[in-house]
Each structure stands twice: as C-alpha cells, then as structure tokens.
Design a protein around this motif. Sequence first.
Motif, PDB file in Angstrom:
ATOM      1  N   PHE A 195      -9.715  16.680 -53.981  1.00 33.45           N
ATOM      2  CA  PHE A 195     -10.924  16.707 -54.838  1.00 33.45           C
ATOM      3  C   PHE A 195     -10.695  15.981 -56.026  1.00 33.45           C
ATOM      4  N   LEU A 196      -9.661  15.886 -56.779  1.00 32.46           N
ATOM      5  CA  LEU A 196      -9.272  14.879 -58.021  1.00 32.46           C
ATOM      6  C   LEU A 196      -9.317  13.509 -57.589  1.00 32.46           C
ATOM      7  N   HIS A 197      -8.701  13.167 -56.394  1.00 28.98           N
ATOM      8  CA  HIS A 197      -9.013  11.672 -55.890  1.00 28.98           C
ATOM      9  C   HIS A 197     -10.399  11.168 -55.883  1.00 28.98           C
ATOM     10  N   SER A 198     -11.340  12.016 -55.585  1.00 35.19           N
ATOM     11  CA  SER A 198     -12.950  11.691 -55.563  1.00 35.19           C
ATOM     12  C   SER A 198     -13.330  11.467 -56.731  1.00 35.19           C
TER      13      SER A 198
ATOM     14  N   ILE B 179     -17.457  18.124 -65.488  1.00 37.68           N
ATOM     15  CA  ILE B 179     -18.374  19.028 -65.850  1.00 37.68           C
ATOM     16  C   ILE B 179     -17.918  20.383 -65.579  1.00 37.68           C
ATOM     17  N   LYS B 180     -18.753  21.528 -65.598  1.00 34.67           N
ATOM     18  CA  LYS B 180     -18.167  23.017 -65.693  1.00 34.67           C
ATOM     19  C   LYS B 180     -17.963  23.126 -64.238  1.00 34.67           C
ATOM     20  N   GLU B 181     -18.630  22.559 -63.191  1.00 34.21           N
ATOM     21  CA  GLU B 181     -18.423  22.954 -61.516  1.00 34.21           C
ATOM     22  C   GLU B 181     -16.999  22.145 -61.252  1.00 34.21           C
ATOM     23  N   THR B 182     -16.682  21.183 -61.772  1.00 28.62           N
ATOM     24  CA  THR B 182     -15.497  20.743 -61.690  1.00 28.62           C
ATOM     25  C   THR B 182     -14.180  21.515 -62.035  1.00 28.62           C
ATOM     26  N   ARG B 183     -14.298  22.097 -63.170  1.00 28.78           N
ATOM     27  CA  ARG B 183     -13.336  22.827 -63.807  1.00 28.78           C
ATOM     28  C   ARG B 183     -13.114  24.053 -62.796  1.00 28.78           C
TER      29      ARG B 183
ATOM     30  N   ASP C 235      -9.840  25.166 -60.970  1.00 26.27           N
ATOM     31  CA  ASP C 235      -9.478  26.657 -61.353  1.00 26.27           C
ATOM     32  C   ASP C 235      -9.174  27.532 -60.045  1.00 26.27           C
ATOM     33  N   ASP C 236     -10.073  27.262 -59.137  1.00 24.78           N
ATOM     34  CA  ASP C 236     -10.031  27.896 -57.782  1.00 24.78           C
ATOM     35  C   ASP C 236      -8.987  27.385 -57.219  1.00 24.78           C
ATOM     36  N   HIS C 237      -8.322  26.348 -56.976  1.00 25.65           N
ATOM     37  CA  HIS C 237      -7.284  25.979 -56.454  1.00 25.65           C
ATOM     38  C   HIS C 237      -5.947  26.487 -57.104  1.00 25.65           C
ATOM     39  N   LEU C 238      -5.948  26.165 -58.385  1.00 26.75           N
ATOM     40  CA  LEU C 238      -4.946  27.061 -59.351  1.00 26.75           C
ATOM     41  C   LEU C 238      -4.864  28.301 -59.170  1.00 26.75           C
ATOM     42  N   ALA C 239      -5.743  29.243 -58.912  1.00 23.90           N
ATOM     43  CA  ALA C 239      -5.808  30.697 -58.844  1.00 23.90           C
ATOM     44  C   ALA C 239      -5.119  30.893 -57.432  1.00 23.90           C
TER      45      ALA C 239
END
Length: 453
Positions: free
Chosen positions: A303-306, A311-315, A319-323
């Motif tokens: 995802f980050l490589h893309s 924006i908020k959707e990115t955060r 955060d979902d991956h981190l959770a």
Amino acid sequence: MEKLKSLIHDFIQARLQAKLEKLSEDDPKRPDLIAQYQVETWLEDAARRVKQIQAVTHALKPIHPDARGTNLYVDPTALPALTQLSSHVLHDNFASDVVGNAAALDVYKFLRLESDGHSILERLQADDPAVLAAFCSDLEQAREWQGAFLGLLQDNGQTTASHVLAKQLYWLVGEDCRDDAQYHLLAPLFPTSLVHAVHAVLQEDRFGEQMKQARQAQRDKVMHEHAVRWYPNLAVRKLGGTKPQNISQLNSERGGVNYLLSSLPPSWTSRSSPSPWGVESIFDSLFMQRREVRQQVGGLRRFLHSQPKPIKETRDRVDDHLARLIDELVSFAAELRMAWSAGWTADSRCQLNLEEQLWLDTERARQDDLFSSADDQAFRAEWYWMDWPDQIGQRFARWINGRLGDTLPVGDVEYFHWKKELLIDQAHWASHLRTLRQQNNAPLYISGRKGGI
C-alpha cells in the motif's frame, strides 16, 4: 374511495405509458393499446390472468426450476411456536411470494399497492367497500373481481403433489429405525417468505447506513450506538440466472440473490508456540513466523509503495494494518505465556533482551513467593519501574521501519508514529498493559510518555 381510485388509475396509466413509449405517434397499435388500459378493461383482464399465479410462503421452484408440484401459502401466525428457527418467527410481519406465469406478475404488483398502510389485497380480504367502489360502480362486477383476486391465496383446487425433480426424504418419527412403517416421507419446500426476511436483515447489516457509520466508528476507535455485525464465509446462491422472475416475485426483487450462512464446524489449527531459546528479540524472527503478521506487513508495504495520497483514507488504511499487527503482538505474547511456565526467563538458555523478558514473563514478577532469588528481585524491581513498555514500543517501531525501509523512505516520523500507535491503542496493547499492571498493583505511569494509560 377517491384516493384508492387515483392509486389504481395511476398504476394502470404508468404501465400504459411504458408501452406507449416504445411506439411511434402514428403507430396503428396505439388506439387498441390505450383501450386495453382503461381501468375497468384492465381490471377485467387482470381478474382473468390472476389465475395464472399463486401467492405462497413456501415454494417448490427454488428447489429445482423445472419442478412441478404443490406450493403452500401458510400464514406464519397459524404455525406452532418451535425452539428451532422457522417461518413462525415472522408472525404477521411477512411478505408473501408469488409463483406462476411471470407475465402475470403485474397483477400481484397491483394487489400490493398500498393506501393508508393497507394493500389492495388486504382490503379485499377485509371486504372493504371502499376498494370495491374504486373498482367500478357495478357492485356485482366488483365482487366478481374480488373473488378472482382472492383466489390468489388459495390452491385453486389443486391436489397435493410432488415431482420427480423435487427433493424428498424419509424422516424417522418413531423409535425403531429398522421399521419402515415408522418413517414419514417429507417433501421439503423453500421457505421463501423467511428467506426474504433474512435477506433484508443481511442487506441492512452489510450495506445499511447505520452499519457504515458503525464500521467507520470502529476504524476510528470511537463508540457507536450500533454493534457491527459480520457474516464470515457468506455464500450467495443465484436462482433463475438472467431471469430471476421465473422462480418467483420475491426472488426477482432480490435479483436472484439468496444468501447462505456458513454452517461449517469451527476449523481449529493447533499452533505450537515457537521456542524462545537462543534469540535476542522476538522481533528478529519469531514474530514474522506468524502468517497474519506476514500478510499485514506485506499489505502495508504494497500500500505504501503505491504512493497513496496523504489523506484521511490513507491514514485509516495504515492504522488498520497497525491495529491488526498489534492484535497479533498481544496474541503472540499470550500464547507464549500459556506455553511456557512462569520463570522461564531465568533459564540460562534465554537470551532475550531484558525488556522483552519483563513483557513475556509477567508471572516471574508477580509470584514473589516462588521467585525470591536476588536475580528474581532485580527482575521484579525492573518490572515495577515500568520502563519496559516504552522500550517495547521502540522495538516495535524499529521492527516495522526495518521491514519497510528496504524499499520505502521511512524514518523518524514513521518511527514515532508506529511507537505511538502501539502505546496509545486503547483497544489492543494499552488495555493489555493496563490488565497486567492492575494484576500486579503496578503504577499506571509509563516512562517515556506524558501521562499514563
């Protein structure tokens, strides 16, 4: 009465206009078509065609589209209350279905027209004089149509019959399974009204506005008045192909979609806890052995490589991956504690750094009657000093940066974000730490952070 007249007139005219739009202004068919859609003419034809369809609550065609046999209309309020889930739970709040000639389904749509909360069909059942007067001025003619329309709810004198393509099964009703006389032959029918009610619940739970708001609140880690409902391994069975109306009216309204809830037994895979001997940090290799961890790290890297927009959707996505990674971290620690007896970090084979020992062997700090050596007392003092949660946060952040840094420009900003997420995540790591500290009467302050969690 005038309101009902207008309702009937508007319905018939809408169907007329849909057909006229397909004809040119000078088409010779237009006058005949207009004549067919005069109210009394259309009602006369509808009263004739209604015999081609039947209202049902239990249908045969969903079992097999070519099956020919008995369908049933059974008022759910007349069914006995059972402990099992069945159509009786619908009570009087149910939608009846219609089977038969798909070309006559417009008659059923007409009978479902509602005025003041009651359909035309319900008014006919109640012998409402207003709907009879709305049909025509000839009461005798209106009553003839009433009888024809109410025939929709009857079996039209058909004898009960099954079919070679219908399902049948023998059901033991006695005690001796060897005695053929103690079996009843059952012909199951599709509970179409119940299925439609369940479909409505699942649609709301999957796509309803309240559920969207509740899921967003879950991602934002805030409270919401509605619970989030998930239906894992949900399957969809499409009935009728490109012509779902050939199965039934309600099936057509669902676009042929019929949900199948998973009824598989739980699949339990025992996972042996990896040995902590000889490793200096669980982040070096042990943690990455977990499949979910590898999937989340890979997903976050892709995802980050893309190069997503800031924006908020990115955060939210990050955060979902981190959770999920934090969930796995807490689960990993719990599994290790269950697999290894208290005090295992005192073994000479344990090479873990001190902060991870303090995190993963909490019982050694808690059970001072069993662990009372000088090393144990020093271990206990370090545990209560509460430096180690912040140090675990640092290790977690360095680990993520290390996993992403080979292909992505991550540095101090990301490092502090990963660390912060672990230490303040109220639903995962933080609640885990709070429980440990309460069990051990430890201070609520974590060194390296302002305030406590």
